[in-house]
Design a protein around this motif. Structure first.
Motif, PDB file in Angstrom:
ATOM      1  N   GLN A  20       0.833  -1.207   0.000  1.00  0.00           N
ATOM      2  CA  GLN A  20       0.000   0.000   0.000  1.00  0.00           C
ATOM      3  C   GLN A  20       0.864   1.252   0.000  1.00  0.00           C
ATOM      4  N   LEU A  21       1.945   1.237   0.774  1.00  0.00           N
ATOM      5  CA  LEU A  21       2.835   2.394   0.825  1.00  0.00           C
ATOM      6  C   LEU A  21       3.551   2.602  -0.504  1.00  0.00           C
ATOM      7  N   TYR A  22       3.995   1.519  -1.136  1.00  0.00           N
ATOM      8  CA  TYR A  22       4.661   1.649  -2.439  1.00  0.00           C
ATOM      9  C   TYR A  22       3.695   2.190  -3.487  1.00  0.00           C
ATOM     10  N   ARG A  23       2.450   1.753  -3.448  1.00  0.00           N
ATOM     11  CA  ARG A  23       1.465   2.262  -4.408  1.00  0.00           C
ATOM     12  C   ARG A  23       1.210   3.748  -4.195  1.00  0.00           C
ATOM     13  N   ARG A  24       1.113   4.152  -2.935  1.00  0.00           N
ATOM     14  CA  ARG A  24       0.910   5.568  -2.647  1.00  0.00           C
ATOM     15  C   ARG A  24       2.105   6.386  -3.134  1.00  0.00           C
ATOM     16  N   LEU A  25       3.300   5.869  -2.897  1.00  0.00           N
ATOM     17  CA  LEU A  25       4.503   6.572  -3.335  1.00  0.00           C
ATOM     18  C   LEU A  25       4.511   6.730  -4.852  1.00  0.00           C
ATOM     19  N   GLY A  26       4.140   5.678  -5.568  1.00  0.00           N
ATOM     20  CA  GLY A  26       4.101   5.751  -7.022  1.00  0.00           C
ATOM     21  C   GLY A  26       3.135   6.797  -7.533  1.00  0.00           C
ATOM     22  N   GLU A  27       1.986   6.932  -6.861  1.00  0.00           N
ATOM     23  CA  GLU A  27       0.999   7.928  -7.283  1.00  0.00           C
ATOM     24  C   GLU A  27       1.478   9.349  -6.982  1.00  0.00           C
ATOM     25  N   LEU A  28       2.162   9.530  -5.868  1.00  0.00           N
ATOM     26  CA  LEU A  28       2.603  10.869  -5.488  1.00  0.00           C
ATOM     27  C   LEU A  28       3.784  11.351  -6.323  1.00  0.00           C
ATOM     28  N   LEU A  29       4.627  10.419  -6.763  1.00  0.00           N
ATOM     29  CA  LEU A  29       5.816  10.807  -7.517  1.00  0.00           C
ATOM     30  C   LEU A  29       5.478  11.379  -8.895  1.00  0.00           C
ATOM     31  N   VAL A  30       4.340  11.031  -9.448  1.00  0.00           N
ATOM     32  CA  VAL A  30       3.996  11.533 -10.783  1.00  0.00           C
ATOM     33  C   VAL A  30       3.311  12.899 -10.707  1.00  0.00           C
ATOM     34  N   ARG A  31       3.120  13.412  -9.522  1.00  0.00           N
ATOM     35  CA  ARG A  31       2.512  14.728  -9.359  1.00  0.00           C
ATOM     36  C   ARG A  31       3.600  15.775  -9.167  1.00  0.00           C
ATOM     37  N   HIS A  33       2.993  19.068  -7.404  1.00  0.00           N
ATOM     38  CA  HIS A  33       2.790  20.068  -6.357  1.00  0.00           C
ATOM     39  C   HIS A  33       3.700  19.793  -5.154  1.00  0.00           C
ATOM     40  N   PRO A  34       4.224  20.823  -4.517  1.00  0.00           N
ATOM     41  CA  PRO A  34       5.071  20.622  -3.339  1.00  0.00           C
ATOM     42  C   PRO A  34       4.403  19.803  -2.230  1.00  0.00           C
ATOM     43  N   VAL A  35       3.093  19.951  -2.059  1.00  0.00           N
ATOM     44  CA  VAL A  35       2.397  19.171  -1.033  1.00  0.00           C
ATOM     45  C   VAL A  35       2.463  17.679  -1.363  1.00  0.00           C
ATOM     46  N   ASP A  36       2.311  17.337  -2.648  1.00  0.00           N
ATOM     47  CA  ASP A  36       2.412  15.937  -3.052  1.00  0.00           C
ATOM     48  C   ASP A  36       3.816  15.402  -2.788  1.00  0.00           C
ATOM     49  N   HIS A  37       4.830  16.199  -3.058  1.00  0.00           N
ATOM     50  CA  HIS A  37       6.198  15.755  -2.830  1.00  0.00           C
ATOM     51  C   HIS A  37       6.507  15.673  -1.334  1.00  0.00           C
ATOM     52  N   HIS A  38       5.871  16.513  -0.546  1.00  0.00           N
ATOM     53  CA  HIS A  38       6.012  16.422   0.908  1.00  0.00           C
ATOM     54  C   HIS A  38       5.498  15.072   1.404  1.00  0.00           C
ATOM     55  N   PHE A  39       4.312  14.692   0.936  1.00  0.00           N
ATOM     56  CA  PHE A  39       3.741  13.424   1.392  1.00  0.00           C
ATOM     57  C   PHE A  39       4.435  12.222   0.748  1.00  0.00           C
ATOM     58  N   ALA A  40       5.049  12.423  -0.414  1.00  0.00           N
ATOM     59  CA  ALA A  40       5.865  11.360  -0.992  1.00  0.00           C
ATOM     60  C   ALA A  40       7.061  11.081  -0.094  1.00  0.00           C
ATOM     61  N   LEU A  41       7.658  12.128   0.439  1.00  0.00           N
ATOM     62  CA  LEU A  41       8.799  11.963   1.339  1.00  0.00           C
ATOM     63  C   LEU A  41       8.365  11.286   2.636  1.00  0.00           C
ATOM     64  N   ILE A  42       7.208  11.677   3.148  1.00  0.00           N
ATOM     65  CA  ILE A  42       6.679  11.028   4.354  1.00  0.00           C
ATOM     66  C   ILE A  42       6.445   9.539   4.089  1.00  0.00           C
ATOM     67  N   THR A  43       5.954   9.220   2.893  1.00  0.00           N
ATOM     68  CA  THR A  43       5.719   7.819   2.540  1.00  0.00           C
ATOM     69  C   THR A  43       7.034   7.040   2.486  1.00  0.00           C
ATOM     70  N   LEU A  44       8.093   7.671   1.981  1.00  0.00           N
ATOM     71  CA  LEU A  44       9.418   7.040   2.002  1.00  0.00           C
ATOM     72  C   LEU A  44       9.816   6.668   3.433  1.00  0.00           C
ATOM     73  N   PHE A  45       9.580   7.591   4.351  1.00  0.00           N
ATOM     74  CA  PHE A  45       9.926   7.328   5.747  1.00  0.00           C
ATOM     75  C   PHE A  45       9.065   6.201   6.325  1.00  0.00           C
ATOM     76  N   GLU A  46       7.793   6.158   5.944  1.00  0.00           N
ATOM     77  CA  GLU A  46       6.908   5.099   6.438  1.00  0.00           C
ATOM     78  C   GLU A  46       7.358   3.730   5.926  1.00  0.00           C
TER      79      GLU A  46
END
Length: 251
Positions: A20-31, A33-46
């Motif tokens: 689930q985390l990898y799928r979320r990361l994949g969706e956020l990386l193609v966006r 906006h800075p907010v999307d990249h913020h949550f992509a980084l949080i997903t990396l940490f998770e």
């Protein structure tokens, strides 16, 4: 149809969480906006947090090796395509080699990045990454989106071997199941597990039009599903009507 999955052991539970985390990361990386990249980084940490379990890498490598041995034992069977066997075996071997070549846990190389670890130490604090807390991170979020994406992809590469291995293992597991339609009388379904087989995952598909939520429990002997219904945001309550859904047991 809404898909629900229920793992029968802790190992599959961890695999599904990471998927689930990898799928979320994949969706956020193609966006962009800075907010999307913020949550992509949080997903990396998770992902790093979940993958921190000491025996996870060993478990994944063992599962890859077990599957490869199984497929190799099927060679020469006239009912099985040698071409498909070779393709799957090569994928398993590639995933094994890539993951085994990594030293330590998934994402361990990122722990040596002081800037990333400073961000990681504050993401658990509500609004802990404000500009006055992490001005360098605030500046990074305002960089060109292509530069941010390049950094994120570089950091995510350290987690790629584990993600690819899990994707393949879960696909192979799900492919072992045969879907069947079952009926829940007065909202309750129970089924004894077939003897002599060890199942790792149950998949349940239910029509969203029914407005039902499955409450699943199970072990190696019995699986049980209670259908709940929620209305107007209230606490779900047991549905007393007959209903049907699709169930798949995967071993």
């Amino acid at each position: 149809m809404i898909l629900y999955e229920y793992p029968f052991n802790e190992r599959q539970r961890t695999y599904l969480r990471l998927e689930q985390l990898y799928r979320r990361l994949g969706e956020l990386l193609v966006r962009a906006h800075p907010v999307d990249h913020h949550f992509a980084l949080i997903t990396l940490f998770e992902i790093m947090d979940v993958a921190a379990r000491a025996d996870l890498k060993t478990d994944v490598l063992k599962d890859l090796e077990r599957h490869k041995s199984l497929f190799d034992s099927l060679r020469g069977n006239p009912e099985i395509s040698e071409h498909m066997l070779s393709q799957v075996s090569q994928l398993l071997e590639q995933c094994f080699n890539d993951l085994n070549a990594q030293s330590g846990k998934a994402g361990q190389a990122l722990t040596e990045n002081e800037s990333l670890m400073a961000i990681r130490s504050r993401v658990g604090i509500p609004a802990g990454t404000c500009s006055f807390d992490l001005p360098a991170y605030h500046a990074w979020l305002h960089r060109d989106e292509r530069l941010r994406l390049r950094d994120l992809e570089t950091w995510a590469e350290t987690l790629t071997p584990l993600g690819q291995a899990l994707e393949l293992l879960l696909k192979l597991l799900r492919d072992t199941g045969v879907p069947q339609w079952v009926a829940a009388e007065k909202g309750v379904f129970q089924q004894a597990m077939p003897p002599g087989r060890s199942f790792q995952l149950m998949r349940l598909r239910i029509d969203p039009k029914l407005n039902l939520i499955p409450e699943i429990s199970g072990n190696r002997l019995l699986v049980s599903v209670r259908l709940l219904r929620t209305e107007n945001g209230c606490k779900p309550h047991l549905c007393h009507e007959d209903a049907s859904f699709e169930i798949t047991l995967c071993s």
